[in-house]
Design an enzyme around this catalytic site. Structure first.
Site, mmCIF file in Angstrom:
data_model
loop_
_atom_site.group_PDB
_atom_site.id
_atom_site.type_symbol
_atom_site.label_atom_id
_atom_site.label_comp_id
_atom_site.label_asym_id
_atom_site.label_seq_id
_atom_site.Cartn_x
_atom_site.Cartn_y
_atom_site.Cartn_z
ATOM 1 N N SER A 193 0.746 -1.079 -0.147
ATOM 2 C CA SER A 193 0.330 0.183 -0.133
ATOM 3 C C SER A 193 0.358 1.474 -0.552
ATOM 4 O O SER A 193 1.993 1.192 0.212
ATOM 5 C CB SER A 193 -0.905 -0.154 1.284
ATOM 6 O OG SER A 193 -1.830 1.257 1.390
ATOM 7 N N TYR A 219 -2.725 0.567 10.338
ATOM 8 C CA TYR A 219 -2.613 0.550 9.157
ATOM 9 C C TYR A 219 -1.620 0.955 8.336
ATOM 10 O O TYR A 219 -0.327 0.144 7.757
ATOM 11 C CB TYR A 219 -3.522 1.479 8.785
ATOM 12 C CG TYR A 219 -4.134 0.434 7.032
ATOM 13 C CD1 TYR A 219 -4.250 -1.065 6.748
ATOM 14 C CD2 TYR A 219 -3.462 0.684 5.795
ATOM 15 C CE1 TYR A 219 -4.281 -1.762 5.232
ATOM 16 C CE2 TYR A 219 -4.173 0.652 4.594
ATOM 17 C CZ TYR A 219 -3.879 -1.100 4.063
ATOM 18 O OH TYR A 219 -4.716 -1.117 3.090
#
Length: 283
Positions: A173, A186
């Site tokens: 990501s 995250y």
């Protein structure tokens, strides 16, 4: 259906929106990209929805033997039927190393090989500022997003190396590089995952293990609905139409299994880059 755990996970995305392009799928592109995947054994975690489910469809069409891991046994069963009824399905929590090891061992016994591992399983919650985050929830995300990937890698390596090598792809990501409000867990997990990818390449790249990471951009999956509902940070402000379809990263994963992607071994590939979308046959 093989039961080996309790929790389900969703495929992960990053937060940078790539320029919109045509999403029309051309069968000829799949024929080009499938390369030598026919008859190979592919394990996909977080396979019950989102990127994982779409990857199962793409790899099944390309002729791969599939083993699908996720918490949601019902959705896994539906996906097995949709992809021809021959895939193995494991209702499995990737945070449990024994469950993951058992699933991969059974897959190897059933198909005779383990050629590709796609570590797609990941969660976004807790979406909360650091001061307000529940420590147990924060730790649970780390258990899935980092330790879950480690568990898959740890179980796959001896099976792959015994056959001379294999491919391991992690779903990364842009959040690994860019902090976002209320995403401390995250972002931290994806930063750790990127270093795990690099460490794995350093240790096993010379032993026939192809290691790559894919940063897909924001993808139209259930995770984006949860982000939208949170109303926190710029990603939540994006409209559904801003996200790319899940078949883009799925088809890119197929291309990443080919030798055409070897120049990117040990690195993270980003679908924000036009030349990557071209190489993967998306545009």
């Amino acid at each position: 259906m093989v039961g080996c755990g309790r929790h389900s996970v969703k495929g992960s995305q990053d937060w940078t929106v790539p320029p919109k392009q045509s999403t029309t799928f051309h069968s000829g592109e799949l024929e080009i990209n499938q390369m030598d995947i026919k008859g190979k054994t592919v394990v996909i975690t977080g396979a019950s929805r989102g990127i994982g489910a779409e990857a199962a469809r793409v790899f099944a069409q390309a002729g791969a033997n599939l083993a699908l891991l996720a918490r949601d046994a019902e959705r896994l069963g539906e996906l097995v039927e949709e992809t021809g009824g021959k895939a193995l399905a494991f209702a499995c929590d990737v945070a449990q190393p024994g469950a993951v090891a058992a699933a991969l061992k059974k897959t190897h016994e059933e198909f005779g090989s383990l050629d590709v591992l796609i570590n797609n399983a990941g969660v976004i919650a807790p979406i909360a500022r650091i001061e307000e985050a529940d420590p147990e929830d924060w730790g649970h995300l780390i258990d899935i997003n980092i330790k879950g990937v480690f568990n898959g890698i740890h179980a796959a390596l001896p099976l792959m190396k015994g056959a001379g090598g294999g491919t391991i792809i992690n779903i990364g990501s842009g959040a690994a590089q860019n902090p976002l409000e209320a995403w401390s867990a995250y972002c931290s997990s994806k930063a750790g995952l990127l270093m795990l990818t690099r460490a794995l390449h350093l240790e096993e790249g010379g032993n026939g293990i192809r290691v790559l990471s894919l940063s897909p951009g924001t993808v139209a999956t259930d995770m984006q609905r949860a982000i939208k509902q949170s109303g926190i940070n710029p990603v939540a402000a994006l409209d559904w139409e801003d996200h790319i379809p899940a078949d883009w990263p799925a088809r890119t994963l197929l291309w990443m299994c080919s030798q055409d992607a070897d120049e990117f071994l040990g690195t993270e590939i980003s679908l924000r880059q036009e030349h990557i979308r071209q190489r993967a046959g998306l545009i």
